[in-house]
Design a protein around this motif. Structure first.
Motif, PDB file in Angstrom:
ATOM      1  N   ASP A 130      -9.114  10.716   1.564  1.00 35.08           N
ATOM      2  CA  ASP A 130      -8.090   9.743   1.935  1.00 35.08           C
ATOM      3  C   ASP A 130      -7.956   8.659   0.870  1.00 35.08           C
ATOM      4  O   ASP A 130      -6.841   8.311   0.461  1.00 35.08           O
ATOM      5  N   ARG A 140      -4.635   8.001  -1.423  1.00 38.79           N
ATOM      6  CA  ARG A 140      -3.963   6.696  -1.360  1.00 38.79           C
ATOM      7  C   ARG A 140      -4.153   5.852  -2.629  1.00 38.79           C
ATOM      8  O   ARG A 140      -3.481   4.840  -2.805  1.00 38.79           O
ATOM      9  N   GLN A 168       6.497   7.147  -1.968  1.00 39.26           N
ATOM     10  CA  GLN A 168       5.439   6.157  -1.807  1.00 39.26           C
ATOM     11  C   GLN A 168       5.118   6.016  -0.332  1.00 39.26           C
ATOM     12  O   GLN A 168       6.036   5.995   0.500  1.00 39.26           O
ATOM     13  N   LEU A 169       3.841   5.901   0.007  1.00 43.38           N
ATOM     14  CA  LEU A 169       3.460   5.626   1.379  1.00 43.38           C
ATOM     15  C   LEU A 169       3.848   4.177   1.709  1.00 43.38           C
ATOM     16  O   LEU A 169       3.611   3.283   0.888  1.00 43.38           O
ATOM     17  N   PRO A 170       4.404   3.942   2.872  1.00 43.80           N
ATOM     18  CA  PRO A 170       4.695   2.552   3.251  1.00 43.80           C
ATOM     19  C   PRO A 170       3.403   1.756   3.361  1.00 43.80           C
ATOM     20  O   PRO A 170       2.349   2.305   3.703  1.00 43.80           O
ATOM     21  N   ALA A 171       3.461   0.478   3.069  1.00 42.56           N
ATOM     22  CA  ALA A 171       2.293  -0.384   3.184  1.00 42.56           C
ATOM     23  C   ALA A 171       1.732  -0.313   4.603  1.00 42.56           C
ATOM     24  O   ALA A 171       2.471  -0.334   5.580  1.00 42.56           O
ATOM     25  N   GLY A 172       0.417  -0.200   4.714  1.00 47.84           N
ATOM     26  CA  GLY A 172      -0.247  -0.162   6.016  1.00 47.84           C
ATOM     27  C   GLY A 172      -0.179   1.173   6.717  1.00 47.84           C
ATOM     28  O   GLY A 172      -0.636   1.301   7.845  1.00 47.84           O
ATOM     29  N   PHE A 173       0.371   2.199   6.082  1.00 49.51           N
ATOM     30  CA  PHE A 173       0.509   3.508   6.735  1.00 49.51           C
ATOM     31  C   PHE A 173      -0.785   4.264   6.642  1.00 49.51           C
ATOM     32  O   PHE A 173      -1.458   4.322   5.685  1.00 49.51           O
TER      33      PHE A 173
END
Length: 155
Positions: free
Chosen positions: A28, A32, A150-155
């Protein structure tokens, strides 16, 4: 089963779950690009090897190497399939089958299948890697298609 056997079995299952958790946290954090979470999976005196190209010793060198490998990637993803776990006291060995894919920087591409040889030890922060070695089974650096998000912030 006696109470002692039940306690031993429960302790073993809890240790195996904790080792699996360390492997999942590593994958993970790598996916990330989370340096702090990546750092937390290693012992101070650990060693990390990837094929014949990468060899890092000590947590700071390992984290620096991770940052060099991970920076400037449009995306990176690691999938880890857990293998058998052997536990002896405060030490464990295991192996995973791994698939990774990445793109960037620029028009560089990377896909592989590998097998790891892992050694871990119990610490006050849970199980941490003392040695992690990735051996390639298949490596492909040819271009591939698709879009990176991009992964959203906090995802």
């Amino acid at each position: 089963m006696t109470t002692v056997h039940n306690e031993d079995a429960l302790s073993r299952l809890l240790d195996e779950a904790a080792v699996r958790d360390t492997i999942a946290r590593f994958a993970d954090a790598a996916t990330r690009g989370d340096t702090d979470r990546f750092r937390a999976t290693w012992a101070e005196d650990a060693e990390w090897t990837i094929g014949e190209r990468v060899h890092a010793v000590g947590m700071d060198d390992i984290v620096s190497t991770f940052q060099k490998l991970r920076d400037e990637r449009d995306f990176f993803v690691q999938f880890a399939v857990q293998g058998p776990i052997e536990i002896s006291g405060d030490e464990a060995t295991t192996s995973i089958i791994c698939h990774e894919a990445a793109r960037g920087p620029g028009e560089t591409y990377y896909r592989n299948h590998s097998v790891t040889a892992d050694r871990l030890r119990r610490s006050e922060n849970g199980w941490v890697f003392t040695s992690r070695s990735f051996q390639y089974l298949w490596l492909d650096t040819s271009p591939f298609t698709g879009n990176a998000f991009q992964l959203p912030a906090g995802f």
